[in-house]
Every structure is written in structure tokens, then in C-alpha cells.
Design a protein around this motif. Structure first.
Motif, PDB file in Angstrom:
ATOM      1  N   VAL A  18       0.875  -1.166   0.000  1.00 42.33           N
ATOM      2  CA  VAL A  18       0.000   0.000   0.000  1.00 42.33           C
ATOM      3  C   VAL A  18       0.915   1.220   0.000  1.00 42.33           C
ATOM      4  O   VAL A  18       1.461   1.593   1.038  1.00 42.33           O
ATOM      5  N   ARG A  23       0.848  -4.185   4.023  1.00 39.11           N
ATOM      6  CA  ARG A  23      -0.281  -4.558   4.871  1.00 39.11           C
ATOM      7  C   ARG A  23      -0.353  -6.080   4.915  1.00 39.11           C
ATOM      8  O   ARG A  23      -0.337  -6.743   3.886  1.00 39.11           O
ATOM      9  N   ILE A  25      -2.726  -9.131   5.899  1.00 41.46           N
ATOM     10  CA  ILE A  25      -4.130  -9.445   6.145  1.00 41.46           C
ATOM     11  C   ILE A  25      -4.198 -10.907   6.570  1.00 41.46           C
ATOM     12  O   ILE A  25      -3.846 -11.801   5.803  1.00 41.46           O
ATOM     13  N   THR A  41      -5.669  -2.774  16.635  1.00 42.54           N
ATOM     14  CA  THR A  41      -5.101  -2.213  15.413  1.00 42.54           C
ATOM     15  C   THR A  41      -4.167  -1.063  15.738  1.00 42.54           C
ATOM     16  O   THR A  41      -3.075  -0.954  15.179  1.00 42.54           O
ATOM     17  N   ALA A  45      -0.245  -1.093  14.990  1.00 44.92           N
ATOM     18  CA  ALA A  45       0.304  -0.049  14.130  1.00 44.92           C
ATOM     19  C   ALA A  45       1.534   0.586  14.781  1.00 44.92           C
ATOM     20  O   ALA A  45       2.544   0.824  14.109  1.00 44.92           O
TER      21      ALA A  45
END
Length: 62
Positions: A18, A23, A25, A41, A45
Motif C-alpha cells: 500500500v 499490509r 491481512i 489495530t 500499528a
């Protein structure tokens, strides 16, 4: 990570570029509370940002 997902019958995890970021997943067997998810999250992060900082620093030093 990929072998474990397969062993649990989950979809294969995805690695998506990205912009200049990556990223990861990873699909879960069941959904979780979104309030908990948002907090997790944010924590992840921050940890990823620290990891990227260390990796960039190591590349500059080598």
C-alpha cells in the motif's frame, strides 16, 4: 503463518503493498468485537512503526 492458516482451514493470509507500506491481512475463524479490534489495530500499528524504524536504521548503518 501460511501453514497454520491452511491447517485451520482459513483463507491464505495476504501481503499487500500500500504505497510505500506493507499490509498483512490475516483472516480469523470468527469475527471479534470491533471496539477491541480498533484498539488492537492501534497497538499493532505502533509496534509496526517501531519495527520499520529499526529496520530502516539498520539498513542505513550497514
Amino acid at each position: 503463518m501460511f501453514k497454520e492458516a491452511e491447517a485451520f482451514g482459513l483463507p491464505e493470509p495476504e501481503i499487500v503493498e500500500v504505497g510505500m507500506l506493507v499490509r498483512f491481512i490475516v483472516y480469523l475463524a470468527e469475527s471479534i468485537n470491533t471496539q477491541i479490534s480498533m484498539k488492537a489495530t492501534e497497538q499493532v500499528a505502533e509496534q509496526v512503526n517501531r519495527l520499520l524504524f529499526c529496520l530502516k536504521r539498520q539498513l542505513l548503518l550497514s
